[in-house]
Design an enzyme around this catalytic site. Structure first.
Site, PDB file in Angstrom:
ATOM      1  N   GLY A  67       2.704  42.957  45.660  1.00  0.00           N
ATOM      2  CA  GLY A  67       3.168  43.016  46.822  1.00  0.00           C
ATOM      3  C   GLY A  67       4.688  42.760  46.331  1.00  0.00           C
ATOM      4  N   GLY A 115      -1.259  41.212  44.939  1.00  0.00           N
ATOM      5  CA  GLY A 115      -1.566  42.559  46.261  1.00  0.00           C
ATOM      6  C   GLY A 115      -2.483  43.304  45.293  1.00  0.00           C
ATOM      7  N   GLU A 138       0.231  33.364  41.901  1.00  0.00           N
ATOM      8  CA  GLU A 138       1.451  32.759  44.049  1.00  0.00           C
ATOM      9  C   GLU A 138       1.653  31.814  43.083  1.00  0.00           C
ATOM     10  OE1 GLU A 138      -1.361  36.321  44.586  1.00  0.00           O
ATOM     11  OE2 GLU A 138      -1.657  34.233  43.796  1.00  0.00           O
ATOM     12  N   ASP A 146      -3.405  35.376  47.923  1.00  0.00           N
ATOM     13  CA  ASP A 146      -4.134  36.179  49.550  1.00  0.00           C
ATOM     14  C   ASP A 146      -5.146  37.103  49.449  1.00  0.00           C
ATOM     15  OD1 ASP A 146      -1.915  37.636  48.347  1.00  0.00           O
ATOM     16  OD2 ASP A 146      -1.216  37.715  50.233  1.00  0.00           O
TER      17      ASP A 146
END
Length: 349
Positions: A67, A115, A138, A146
């Site tokens: 992301g 992402g 992350e 996530d």
């Protein structure tokens, strides 16, 4: 289709083609890109002219590096709603991909992280190459795995998923297939021909022509010490077990883990374990929505992105500063329900 130059959406020979088009940023996802992908999938779902979807990334460096974390950084320092609404729509899209009624082919070439895993690993036909460099990194920026990543990590053989989550280390094609992130291996140099063959001859014929035996998984070969060391109750226990092991890779893993955010590590360990007990991807995405939104209020997300991306000094000052300083209450706070919580269209009937 709505115009978005960062996502090129076309239809060719009955195939809906989605090409991520921010090559200078290794196709990192922005909110408008997520919306464009979701819109295309919604429009194609009931369009008989589209029989399958193919996702790829422009440029030489990779499918998608994750992301847009600078946007997340700014949101964490200001309006939390910017990041939380991005994640809200991103996770709905991850579930949409996983439940898609038509074949969804992901070309997971080069860098596929964070992402990038979310837009590809929930597809039904997932292709890796010899250049694939996959990771859920992350914890290195004070964040928590996530995009449905903890669903896949929790279901990997043995405790390989915990090793990937806590080290954040990249893994290659053979590992990606062994861990459940991918299905097929096509050599990088053949990927262009393979893509053309999908449109010309269909998915099965293209796979039959170009997919070859994947390289062996180095992680799978090391399962004995990984399963042994990562069985510890806390991250500190795991690090101690890794340090007490005679294998070089175990010590390397311990060294890497100790550079990561202590609170992120502690929450990631809990998140993967809890994800293993949740039934559906949607349940896991809802849990991830809670942990990611909570991270916006943490010290470490802002500090981690600052150190890696903004100032690039690679020297984050974590708070709490050590694994020992992280409390049970600190961890539990990440799993508290949000108001509103993440809900999915089929749950809102």
């Amino acid at each position: 289709m709505g115009e978005n130059k960062d996502v090129l959406v076309t239809v060719d020979g009955g195939f809906g083609l989605i090409r991520l088009n921010r090559p200078k940023a290794i196709n990192s996802l922005t909110h408008p890109m997520v919306s464009a992908i979701s819109q295309a999938l919604t429009e194609w779902r009931d369009d008989d002219a589209v029989t399958a979807v193919v996702l790829s990334g422009e440029g030489e460096r990779g499918l998608c590096a994750g992301g847009d974390i600078v946007e997340v950084y700014n949101s964490a320092r200001g309006d939390h709603g910017v990041a939380s609404s991005f994640w809200h729509d991103e996770y709905l899209m991850n579930a949409q991909i996983a439940r898609y009624p038509k074949p969804y082919v992901s070309l997971m070439d080069g860098i596929v992280m964070g992402g990038g895993v979310g837009v590809s690993a929930h597809g039904s036909v997932r292709v890796v190459t010899d250049t694939t460099k996959m990771a859920m990194p992350e914890v290195g920026i004070g964040f928590i795995p996530d995009v449905g990543g903890t669903y896949i990590l929790s279901r990997a053989p043995g405790l390989l998923g915990l090793h990937a989550a806590l080290t954040g280390a990249p893994f290659a094609a053979g590992d990606a297939i062994a861990m459940g992130f991918a299905d097929h291996y096509v050599p990088h140099d053949e990927l262009g021909k393979f893509s053309d063959a999908i449109v010309a001859d269909g998915i099965d014929a293209a796979l039959a022509s170009y997919a070859t035996e994947s390289p062996t998984s180095e992680l799978l070969a090391q399962r004995q010490w990984i399963d042994e060391c990562y069985a510890g109750e806390t991250v500190a226990d795991i690090v101690a077990a890794l340090r007490g092991h005679d294998a070089g890779p175990a010590d390397d893993a311990a060294n890497l883990i100790m550079t990561r955010s202590p609170i992120s590590l502690s929450v990631a360990l809990e998140a993967v374990r809890r994800a293993g007990k949740l039934d559906t991807l949607e349940d896991v995405l809802r849990q991830e929505y809670r942990t990611t939104c909570q991270s916006l209020s943490s010290h470490d997300l802002v500090e981690g992105i600052r150190a890696q991306v903004i100032d690039k000094d690679r020297n984050p000052k974590w708070s709490p500063p050590s694994l020992a300083a992280v409390t049970r209450a600190d961890i539990d706070a990440y799993f508290a329900p949000r108001n509103p919580d993440l809900t999915f269209p089929e749950e809102r009937q």
